[in-house]
Design an enzyme around this catalytic site. Structure first.
Site, PDB file in Angstrom:
ATOM      1  N   ASP A 253      -2.708   7.907   0.319  1.00 55.83           N
ATOM      2  CA  ASP A 253      -3.670   6.831   0.095  1.00 55.83           C
ATOM      3  C   ASP A 253      -3.136   5.692  -0.752  1.00 55.83           C
ATOM      4  OD1 ASP A 253      -3.497   8.092  -2.296  1.00 55.83           O
ATOM      5  OD2 ASP A 253      -5.637   8.402  -2.562  1.00 55.83           O
TER       6      ASP A 253
ATOM      7  N   VAL B 238      -8.111   6.365   3.628  1.00 54.50           N
ATOM      8  CA  VAL B 238      -7.639   5.770   2.369  1.00 54.50           C
ATOM      9  C   VAL B 238      -8.795   5.328   1.477  1.00 54.50           C
ATOM     10  CG1 VAL B 238      -5.413   5.041   3.301  1.00 54.50           C
ATOM     11  CG2 VAL B 238      -7.353   3.460   3.388  1.00 54.50           C
TER      12      VAL B 238
ATOM     13  N   GLN C 140     -11.109  16.950  -5.283  1.00 59.61           N
ATOM     14  CA  GLN C 140     -11.834  16.643  -4.036  1.00 59.61           C
ATOM     15  C   GLN C 140     -12.201  17.905  -3.231  1.00 59.61           C
ATOM     16  OE1 GLN C 140     -13.127  14.493  -1.157  1.00 59.61           O
ATOM     17  NE2 GLN C 140     -13.656  13.699  -3.137  1.00 59.61           N
TER      18      GLN C 140
ATOM     19  N   LYS D 132     -16.577  -2.025  -6.646  1.00 56.31           N
ATOM     20  CA  LYS D 132     -16.191  -0.861  -7.430  1.00 56.31           C
ATOM     21  C   LYS D 132     -14.980  -1.208  -8.277  1.00 56.31           C
ATOM     22  CE  LYS D 132     -14.228   2.978  -5.533  1.00 56.31           C
ATOM     23  NZ  LYS D 132     -14.194   4.313  -4.877  1.00 56.31           N
TER      24      LYS D 132
ATOM     25  N   GLU E  59      -8.068  -1.527  -9.819  1.00 54.32           N
ATOM     26  CA  GLU E  59      -8.465  -2.274  -8.626  1.00 54.32           C
ATOM     27  C   GLU E  59      -9.941  -2.643  -8.659  1.00 54.32           C
ATOM     28  OE1 GLU E  59      -5.549  -0.379  -5.239  1.00 54.32           O
ATOM     29  OE2 GLU E  59      -7.491   0.563  -5.573  1.00 54.32           O
TER      30      GLU E  59
END
Lengths: 352, 352
Positions: free
Chosen positions: B236, B302, B149, B78, B65
């Site tokens: 997400d 998300v 995370q 990004k 992406e």
């Protein structure tokens, strides 16, 4: 301070200096031919590509675009800006960089400057189109607009079509001088002209590549005679065209990707259903190119993501075994993928 | 071989090693706080941003992406991939890098690794949301899912909300061990739990961050009592959720960007018109956050491009005057913008 990153975390990076080194290492025409071969191969398998429109971020002074594409195995994108007012500030109107990644795991495999590479691929694309569309045995090109693309276009037409002479014209004589000086010793016969009319005398290929962001008429209708090939580079964004509409109506028009060209190319001046031929179909043998010696063929070039993809793939092969890249520590690659935090902590001075 | 590129042609590059160095230089919590401040400031002026949806290239094994945004002065994007099967091959599921550019001329001003920076901004975002939504005086967080995370989330909640204890649970006890070990000495009291039910005991904040790409039920309806704040990170992408629908129906739901969250977040399980509150409106004082001590607040996170933009802008400031970047020769910058070809030629060995 940290231990060396693993191979997968290191992305080969081709700097501007590397790119220039590679061009000298391979030779200009070899490089153009290599990119052209890859473009032809990719255009032949056009339907295997993801064709996303470019993602543009406009501002009052310019545009920043991302141009992604993928063939299902590799993914490429180019970052490119367009700021016409930059030139007055001593900056490039267009700068670019690009990236190639492995679709199977998403890891980048190449990061490169693309200002120079884009100039090469644009010229290679024009050469490929002319090879398929220009009259057989074309020896002379008129090059109208002698800016940053002019030498690249001239040498691509020499390498791919076999032209022997270029006739240069620019509204700014200094640009023509610059271009003529740069082409000395390349084997091309260079003629500096005082007007567009003089430039097109005897030319079988007419290339227009001017920078004005407006509807301009670089070629008027009466200047384009039967049988020539028009290679229109400069009409490449909404509101920017170079050809009189009459020329378009007398030409057989070839484009890269109609959805994009109808917005950005010369054909933005025409009805949205005006017939055009997709160049990939000519290259793949599905449609005919030039059908007679008197036909005017027009390549309405705007630049498409697949051409950048081709150039990136060419470059990835070309740098193998050369010193023209450096490994870039771009990707975090902890030994245990779940332990990103631990990797960061272990990189601390107290852990060294 | 060529003369040194000018300043404008050189883009500061923050490598993985630099990023880790900067974290140690500033301190983890200072860095989280800096990014959080910038996110809050940018969310307050939410309407000044270009909000393009992400541009995704899907393959059977993953997605690549591009996430661009701009505030009219700076442009950021990004690159990020998501390949769940990577972990089995010893690769990161998600890797990322990012770029910041000057809208006025299109020149990039920062290129950086973003795998670590994304972990920081995701945690900072969760912390900002909890600061506005969690019950006053929350001291304990349940951290369900102890992967990459988990430590970032725990330390962000300590830095931004003031929690004192985390209760860890993961289906893989090795992940919990890893997380507990990494959090030693950070000042957080760490409790390793054998079940999700044990983890949530006494916790005012419930954070879910698991990796399964499927509709999973990490929290069932009866586990979520009155008054807690749910910080849902792992739901997400389409087809990946963590919460039982019953929880969603009893919660007041806060999201980053509804257009994206309805596709990717927990609320993909709900009707497309189910009411949600945009978090930026709470931060800007336009909407209320938590309205009672018994309310269940849910941040359905998300990840949105503006958060990356905030992190990039923070980083650009943070590296000034530090050794944590190197200049990258990414942009061709000829003295005369029209003379790109001459620049290339003059870089040749014979011209040295």
């Amino acid at each position: 301070m940290a231990k060396d990153p693993s191979d997968k975390a290191l992305v080969p990076f081709v700097s501007v200096d590397h790119m220039m080194g590679l061009i000298h290492h391979l030779g200009f025409e070899t490089m153009i031919r290599g990119i052209a071969d890859r473009i032809e191969a990719d255009f032949r398998r056009w339907e295997s590509f993801d064709k996303t429109p470019r993602v543009a971020s406009h501002s009052p002074v310019g545009v920043i675009e991302l141009m992604p594409t993928s063939d299902g195995e590799m993914y490429g994108f180019k970052y490119v800006n367009g700021h016409p007012k930059n030139m007055k500030e001593g900056l490039q109107t267009v700068t670019a960089f690009g990236l190639l990644a492995d679709v199977s795991n998403g890891y980048p495999v190449l990061l490169t400057e693309m200002t120079i590479l884009t100039a090469l691929r644009t010229a290679a694309m024009s050469g490929v189109a002319a090879k398929h569309l220009a009259p057989k045995g074309a020896k002379t090109m008129a090059m109208i607009g002698n800016g940053a693309q002019a030498e690249f276009q001239s040498l691509a037409m020499k390498a791919l079509v076999g032209i022997e002479a270029v006739r240069l014209y620019d509204i700014d004589p200094a640009a023509t001088e610059k271009c003529a000086r740069n082409l000395e010793g390349t084997g091309l016969r260079v003629v500096k002209c005082q007007s567009p009319e003089e430039a097109i005398e005897g030319a079988e290929i007419l290339t227009t590549c001017t920078a004005d962001k407006q509807y301009a008429t670089i070629l008027s209708d009466n200047m384009v005679g039967a049988g020539v090939h028009v290679n229109a580079i400069g009409g490449d964004c909404p509101g920017k065209t170079e050809l009189a509409p009459g020329i378009l109506h007398r030409s057989t028009i070839f484009v890269e990707y109609p959805e994009q060209t109808r917005i950005e190319g010369e054909i933005q001046q025409l009805d949205p259903d005006h017939p055009v031929t997709e160049l990939w179909q000519v290259i793949a043998g599905q449609k005919s190119g030039r059908s007679s010696t008197s036909e005017i063929t027009l390549f309405d070039s705007v630049g498409f993501a697949i051409e950048d993809f081709s150039a990136l793939c060419f470059l990835r092969e070309a740098i193998r075994g050369t010193p023209f890249s450096t490994p870039l520590d771009l990707l975090a690659d902890p030994d245990d993928p779940r332990d990103l935090f631990g990797m960061v902590m272990r990189a601390g001075p107290e852990a060294a």
